[in-house]
Design an enzyme around this catalytic site. Structure first.
Site, PDB file in Angstrom:
ATOM      1  N   TRP A 326      40.651  43.094  45.893  1.00  0.00           N
ATOM      2  CA  TRP A 326      40.485  41.785  46.632  1.00  0.00           C
ATOM      3  C   TRP A 326      39.214  41.156  46.092  1.00  0.00           C
ATOM      4  CZ3 TRP A 326      35.678  40.003  48.843  1.00  0.00           C
ATOM      5  CH2 TRP A 326      35.894  39.113  49.774  1.00  0.00           C
ATOM      6  N   HIS A 327      38.317  41.918  45.238  1.00  0.00           N
ATOM      7  CA  HIS A 327      37.108  41.014  44.703  1.00  0.00           C
ATOM      8  C   HIS A 327      37.825  40.306  43.160  1.00  0.00           C
ATOM      9  CE1 HIS A 327      34.699  43.686  47.035  1.00  0.00           C
ATOM     10  NE2 HIS A 327      33.629  42.621  47.052  1.00  0.00           N
ATOM     11  N   GLY A 328      38.811  40.712  42.877  1.00  0.00           N
ATOM     12  CA  GLY A 328      39.033  40.142  41.585  1.00  0.00           C
ATOM     13  C   GLY A 328      40.343  40.297  41.009  1.00  0.00           C
ATOM     14  N   PHE A 472      35.657  34.883  44.802  1.00  0.00           N
ATOM     15  CA  PHE A 472      36.488  35.853  45.148  1.00  0.00           C
ATOM     16  C   PHE A 472      37.430  35.152  46.432  1.00  0.00           C
ATOM     17  CE2 PHE A 472      32.619  38.506  44.324  1.00  0.00           C
ATOM     18  CZ  PHE A 472      33.094  38.920  42.985  1.00  0.00           C
TER      19      PHE A 472
END
Lengths: 472, 158
Positions: A326-328, A472
């Site tokens: 989800w963060h990257g 993000f």
């Protein structure tokens, strides 16, 4: 547009407040609808300011999910149709997020894995897509489960998705938390004042603290890793640890503050994470809205810890891989997520009985070292760069312990870093308050006005500096 | 199908169209200004011109060069020689547009300064080229401005 810009502070927000508070109707419902409409229009302008093209994507998300939820509600007595609409909505949202966030990463990974050279189109990441998609997913799932009622009026629904205070970088507000406030909210003088204080606190965290230590880390990151001394490497990652906390919690504070000024109560997103004495404790305090989202919509539906040890381990692993992803769209983020997944599993099943017996100070130190190592994965663009940096932190590349660069950086930044560590660990917040109410208010007012003026001075002398979590 | 069903279908079709459209949008060049500058100066005469640093660029146009991803600037030491080649690379479209406006204004000011007493210089300034493409600005004041511009487009589109 960012909150810490002169355009927002002196043009957009004052204009918005005037329009928002302009009382046009005596009827409470009509007045709330007017407020929602103003908030919606201004939020779309806020988003379009930086993302004129990708506003189309957000509007598509709003219209699709509004209609999907109407259908889910309509087919309440026809479970098959209801499920079909629900699954289609999940696919639509996950596909939209997946395509715009992970398309390049997937194609590049396939190219790397099978030695292919498929063309990769560089598609920019629409700002805030991870946040608003997660919000809309929570709403669709909640309606499907029957936990919340379907919103039949598109204005409050679109307002919920596009609300500018938390649109770009969270916190991820679940529909159930603001459902009532969307149709009935009050802005009292106390709430408005609390909102201003939250906002200034967040602005100070970002402009005075995060940007200052961020500059030190950027300088260190620009140096050759093999030549870094051990002290410089640790100073660098301590600075990044502070930067990411003040940057992100600063944004969250500003969002919460703006929300209060508009009559909303968003839940707390950070609770002094750098006071944590275990990794489990850390994740109860860091980005609480994201952890709660994954708990409520992934971990528990997968069975949580109710289906035996093996399944619990698998569930934790899935949740943390997804958290990383989800963060990257990069392997270092997945590694970062897996790193935490493994640690949390180890804490739960291997060290659970031992941890409580270890002195708190040692637990705290170990936790912070682990968190900082985690941030190395997070802040470096590749896994190899992250491992190189970790190597220099522990002197694995024959790095000297301390050199003139480290001494120079320490002499210029040690005092500010110590102050920031004290703030981040809640030492100042734990100081006793002045008991006299009026004196307390006077001191706080002077303090907050001082911070605001200081922020403006910093902003005038600084160039554009976006928030880390924007990507993000 | 219900009204809401049609609503969803329209949104799906629009999303597909949007994704399709994303593939046709021109993307920024990955090349730095130096590389583009080298390609441009290969195609036009640079006799009497030299590469300058950010200080010179700042003094000429008032830019804070640290704000750009990269830049290439060459010109003449001779104050009467108005020839110059400037390339700025930045991923922020707004920053490029702002920079282009500044360049345009400076170019007009220069033209009005030279127009009454130096016909050669004013003619070059009049024919100067200012373009933004693929995340880069090119500004050329040169006899071979057209050739330079062609080389620029070729380089950023590769």
């Amino acid at each position: 547009m960012v909150f810490s810009s002169a355009t927002f502070l002196f043009l957009f927000f004052p204009l918005f407040l005037i329009l928002y508070n302009l009382k046009l109707f005596k009827d409470k419902n009509k007045e709330t609808l007017k407020k929602n409409t103003v908030l919606l229009i201004m939020s779309l302008i806020f988003y379009a300011w930086g993302e004129p093209v990708y506003i189309i994507l957000m509007l598509l998300s709003i219209f699709y999910n509004y209609n999907a939820v109407i259908d889910i509600d309509r087919y309440i007595s026809s479970p098959k149709k209801k499920k079909l609409v629900f699954v289609c909505a999940l696919i639509f949202n996950i596909f939209m997020l997946g395509f715009f966030k992970y398309y390049g990463f997937v194609v590049e990974s396939i190219n790397g894995l099978f030695s292919l050279s498929l063309p990769v189109k560089n598609i920019p990441l629409p700002v805030g897509i991870s946040f608003y998609t997660f919000q809309v997913l929570s709403y669709v799932i909640d309606v499907y489960r029957g936990d919340v009622k379907a919103q039949r009026n598109i204005i409050p629904f679109a307002t919920y998705i596009s609300m500018f205070p938390q649109l770009i970088a969270g916190p991820i507000v679940q529909y159930s938390d603001v459902e009532k406030q969307l149709s009935d909210r009050q802005v009292t003088a106390e709430k408005f004042a609390a909102g201003i204080m939250f906002f200034i606190k967040g602005l100070g965290k970002k402009v005075i603290f995060a940007n200052t230590v961020g500059a030190v880390y950027t300088e260190i990151l620009g140096m050759e890793t093999a030549t870094l001394s051990v002290v410089t490497s640790w100073l660098g990652i301590i600075c990044y640890t502070l930067q990411i906390y003040f940057d992100f919690s600063g944004y969250s504070d500003m969002a919460i503050g703006l929300g209060k000024m508009l009559g909303f109560d968003f839940l707390q997103n950070f609770n002094f994470p750098y006071k944590a004495v275990s990794i489990t404790d850390f994740w109860r305090r860091w980005h609480i809205s994201l952890s709660s989202w994954f708990r409520d919509y992934v971990y528990i539906p997968l069975g949580g810890n109710r289906k035996g040890t093996a399944r619990t381990i698998l569930n934790i692993f899935v949740v943390w891989s997804l958290t990383g992803l989800w963060h990257g769209a990069a392997w270092n983020f997945i590694a970062w997520g897996v790193f935490y997944g493994v640690l949390l599993i180890a804490e739960k099943y291997v060290f659970a009985s031992v941890i409580e017996k270890i002195p708190k100070f040692i637990r705290y130190t170990v936790t912070m070292v682990i968190v900082m190592i985690g941030w190395v994965f997070f802040s470096n663009e590749s896994l190899s760069a992250a491992f190189d940096y970790i190597g220099s932190m522990f002197g694995l590349w024959d790095n000297c312990f301390i050199d003139s660069t480290a001494e120079y950086l320490l002499s210029g930044n040690l005092f500010s870093v110590i102050i920031m560590i004290l703030c981040a660990t809640g030492v100042f917040a734990a100081l006793p308050r002045i008991k006299n109410f009026r004196v307390n208010i006077a001191f706080m007012s002077i303090g907050y006005i001082g911070i605001f003026i200081l922020c403006i001075i910093y902003l005038i002398s600084e160039t554009y500096n976006p928030f880390l979590y924007f990507r993000f | 199908m219900s009204k809401a069903g049609y609503g969803q279908l329209i949104c799906v079709l629009l999303l597909i169209a949007f994704i399709g459209f994303s593939f046709f949008v021109e993307e920024d060049t990955v090349k730095a200004a130096d590389e583009i500058g080298a390609a441009v100066t290969e195609n036009i005469s640079t006799q009497g011109l030299k590469n300058f640093d950010g200080e010179r660029l700042s003094s000429q146009f008032g830019f804070d060069v640290d704000e750009f991803d990269s830049f290439f600037y060459c010109g003449s030491e001779d104050i009467m020689d108005v020839r110059e080649i400037l390339i700025i690379r930045d991923s922020e479209k707004a920053a490029l547009e702002k920079a282009a406006k500044t360049i345009e204004k400076k170019s007009e000011e220069k033209y009005s300064t030279y127009k009454d007493y130096d016909p050669v210089a004013s003619s070059l300034l009049e024919k100067s080229v200012l373009e933004i493409s693929r995340g880069a600005i090119i500004y050329i004041v040169h006899d071979d401005a057209a050739a330079g511009l062609e080389a620029f487009f070729k380089c950023v589109e590769e």
